[in-house]
Design an enzyme around this catalytic site. Structure first.
Site, short mmCIF file in Angstrom:
data_model
loop_
_atom_site.label_atom_id
_atom_site.label_comp_id
_atom_site.label_asym_id
_atom_site.label_seq_id
_atom_site.Cartn_x
_atom_site.Cartn_y
_atom_site.Cartn_z
N GLY A 121 0.87 -1.19 0.00
CA GLY A 121 0.00 0.00 0.00
C GLY A 121 0.90 1.23 0.00
O GLY A 121 1.60 1.48 0.98
N VAL A 155 -0.49 6.29 4.39
CA VAL A 155 0.24 5.67 5.50
C VAL A 155 1.51 4.99 4.98
O VAL A 155 2.60 5.16 5.54
CB VAL A 155 -0.63 4.64 6.26
CG1 VAL A 155 0.17 4.01 7.40
CG2 VAL A 155 -1.89 5.30 6.82
N GLY A 156 1.38 4.24 3.88
CA GLY A 156 2.52 3.50 3.34
C GLY A 156 3.67 4.42 2.95
O GLY A 156 4.84 4.15 3.27
N ARG A 199 -11.21 5.55 6.04
CA ARG A 199 -12.58 6.00 6.31
C ARG A 199 -12.92 7.30 5.57
O ARG A 199 -12.03 8.07 5.24
CB ARG A 199 -12.73 6.29 7.81
CG ARG A 199 -12.86 5.08 8.63
CD ARG A 199 -13.28 5.46 10.02
NE ARG A 199 -12.17 5.90 10.85
CZ ARG A 199 -12.32 6.35 12.10
NH1 ARG A 199 -13.52 6.44 12.62
NH2 ARG A 199 -11.28 6.70 12.82
N ASN A 246 -12.18 -4.15 2.96
CA ASN A 246 -10.78 -4.33 3.36
C ASN A 246 -10.43 -5.78 3.70
O ASN A 246 -9.28 -6.19 3.52
CB ASN A 246 -10.44 -3.38 4.52
CG ASN A 246 -10.25 -1.95 4.01
OD1 ASN A 246 -10.24 -1.72 2.81
ND2 ASN A 246 -10.10 -1.01 4.92
N THR A 278 -4.17 -1.79 8.17
CA THR A 278 -5.48 -1.60 7.55
C THR A 278 -6.60 -1.75 8.58
O THR A 278 -6.56 -2.64 9.42
CB THR A 278 -5.66 -2.66 6.43
OG1 THR A 278 -4.55 -2.57 5.54
CG2 THR A 278 -6.95 -2.45 5.65
N HIS A 294 -8.89 -1.03 18.44
CA HIS A 294 -8.64 0.29 17.85
C HIS A 294 -9.98 0.78 17.30
O HIS A 294 -10.24 0.75 16.11
CB HIS A 294 -7.61 0.13 16.73
CG HIS A 294 -7.22 1.40 16.06
ND1 HIS A 294 -6.83 2.52 16.74
CD2 HIS A 294 -7.15 1.73 14.74
CE1 HIS A 294 -6.53 3.48 15.88
NE2 HIS A 294 -6.73 3.02 14.66
N1 APR Z 1 -2.90 -4.57 -3.03
C1 APR Z 1 -2.02 -3.58 -2.86
N2 APR Z 1 -2.38 -2.29 -2.62
C2 APR Z 1 -3.70 -2.03 -2.58
C3 APR Z 1 -4.68 -3.03 -2.75
C4 APR Z 1 -4.23 -4.36 -2.99
N3 APR Z 1 -5.10 -5.38 -3.17
N4 APR Z 1 -5.89 -2.44 -2.65
C5 APR Z 1 -5.69 -1.14 -2.41
N5 APR Z 1 -4.36 -0.88 -2.37
C6 APR Z 1 -3.69 0.41 -2.16
C7 APR Z 1 -4.36 1.56 -2.88
O1 APR Z 1 -4.04 1.57 -4.28
C8 APR Z 1 -3.78 2.77 -2.14
O2 APR Z 1 -2.61 3.28 -2.78
O3 APR Z 1 -3.73 0.81 -0.80
C9 APR Z 1 -3.42 2.20 -0.76
C10 APR Z 1 -4.20 2.85 0.37
O4 APR Z 1 -3.81 4.16 0.46
P1 APR Z 1 -4.77 5.33 0.97
O5 APR Z 1 -6.05 5.28 0.23
O6 APR Z 1 -3.98 6.60 0.95
O7 APR Z 1 -5.09 4.91 2.46
P2 APR Z 1 -4.18 5.17 3.76
O8 APR Z 1 -4.51 6.47 4.36
O9 APR Z 1 -2.77 4.86 3.45
O10 APR Z 1 -4.77 4.06 4.76
C11 APR Z 1 -4.63 2.68 4.46
O11 APR Z 1 -4.60 2.09 6.78
O12 APR Z 1 -4.92 3.45 8.62
C12 APR Z 1 -5.52 2.53 7.77
O13 APR Z 1 -7.88 3.13 7.76
C13 APR Z 1 -6.68 3.13 7.00
O14 APR Z 1 -7.51 1.07 6.10
C14 APR Z 1 -6.76 2.23 5.80
C15 APR Z 1 -5.29 1.86 5.56
#
Ligand code: APR
Length: 308
Positions: free
Chosen positions: A7, A11-12, A80, A93, A117, A173
């Site tokens: 991801g 966060v990533g 969210r 998720n 996640t 959480h």
């Molecule tokens: N494989 C790899 N990456 C994926 C997949 C998958 N199957 N599905 C979605 N992603 C990627 C998306 O393309 C996106 O770049 O996950 C990333 C999520 O990034 P954001 O939408 O910016 O979300 P983020 O704020 O990073 O939060 C991610 O962590 O804190 C928790 O609630 C939050 O569930 C959420 C997660």
């Protein structure tokens, strides 16, 4: 030392920057949106000579590159939207986390998995089932994040540096998280000696709603500076075999009278992941609150398996 971050979203990528700044591991950044992972890795690489990074980062959509990772952070999934609870994310998720863990099992089966996640505790348990390894290699980041949030609120309310505050937030959480007031000390004094009951209750409520407040203000996306800092604390404890007590989501095997779920508990974290889950002797009301929190997580796990 190599780690992977699945991801490349908020966060990533924030976590990737923290790991590079700390100079502790090479990183493979994986995203289903491969170009985003490549772009973020490229951008971070370009900062190397300016920011003093000596480790490497690679962006990819190919899980084969995660081979040999010591730790894998799973941040893939939806954040969210304003007004949503973390549990509203379960169906979407759970599907993503299962697919991710399957890939990690194929290419990095020896890794320690750290779930980020949401809903965090449910995803940690789902990952445990899917990965099929001993529970010490699966943990969920969030107890230390909730603890940091409570600490920040206490610090600003009392105008006291955070170093002088000792507290722990356990349980899920989510709305049923459990600030452990019995172990909260401000400058070595029990919290109740420095703050009135109503003020404490107000800060506990704010801690529970802190993530939602960030979501409300951002309008799109959720918190990432503090979640990524909480991930780095776990990573440092593993890499440095620190044996540090970190509240994090662990699969329970009877501790606190609970099993069949994951919730935030105090755990000693070292090179193999969870070295030990600590069983503190808590007062009855806090034990009850933990049970209640575990029940909420179990209900959510059941909901997710019914949605298959
Ligand atoms: N494989 C790899 N990456 C994926 C997949 C998958 N199957 N599905 C979605 N992603 C990627 C998306 O393309 C996106 O770049 O996950 C990333 C999520 O990034 P954001 O939408 O910016 O979300 P983020 O704020 O990073 O939060 C991610 O962590 O804190 C928790 O609630 C939050 O569930 C959420 C997660």
């Amino acid at each position: 030392m190599k780690i992977s971050i699945i991801g490349a979203g908020n966060v990533g990528s924030a976590l990737a920057e923290r790991v590079l700044t700390a100079n502790i591991a090479d990183i493979v950044l994986v995203d289903i949106a491969e170009d985003i992972a490549k772009a973020k890795a490229m951008d971070l690489t370009d900062a190397s000579s300016l920011a003093g990074y000596s480790k490497r980062i690679t962006g990819t959509g190919n899980y084969k590159k995660t081979e040999g990772s010591r730790v894998v952070f799973v941040t893939a999934g939806f954040p969210r939207k304003p007004g949503m609870s973390r549990d509203d994310l379960i169906a979407k998720n759970a599907h993503i986390v299962k697919a991710v863990v399957k890939n990690i099992k194929t290419y990095a089966p020896e890794a320690i998995l750290v779930l980020v996640t949401n809903p965090l505790d449910v995803m940690t348990f789902i990952a445990y089932k899917e990965f099929g390894c001993e529970r010490k290699r699966i943990l969920g980041m969030a107890g230390n994040l909730d603890t940091a949030r409570f600490t920040a609120l206490l610090s600003s309310e009392l105008n006291i540096p955070h170093e002088k505050i000792e507290t722990f937030v356990l349980g899920s959480h989510g709305d049923t998280m459990v600030p452990i007031l019995s172990k909260t000390r401000v400058d070595k004094k029990p919290l109740k000696d420095v703050l009135g009951k109503e003020a404490i209750e107000g800060l506990v409520e704010k801690t529970k709603k802190r993530g939602a407040e960030v979501v409300r203000l951002l309008k799109s996306g959720s918190a990432y500076f503090s979640p990524s800092a909480a991930c780095l604390e776990i990573l440092k404890a593993v890499i440095g075999d620190e044996k540090k007590v970190i509240p994090c989501s662990c699969v329970l095997e009877g501790e606190y009278g609970l099993k069949g779920c994951a919730i935030g508990v105090p755990a000693i974290i070292g090179k193999n992941g969870i070295h030990e889950v600590l069983q503190w002797d808590l007062p009855e009301d806090e034990k009850r609150a933990l049970k209640n929190s575990a029940k909420a997580v179990k209900d959510a796990i059941n909901t997710s398996s019914n949605q298959k």
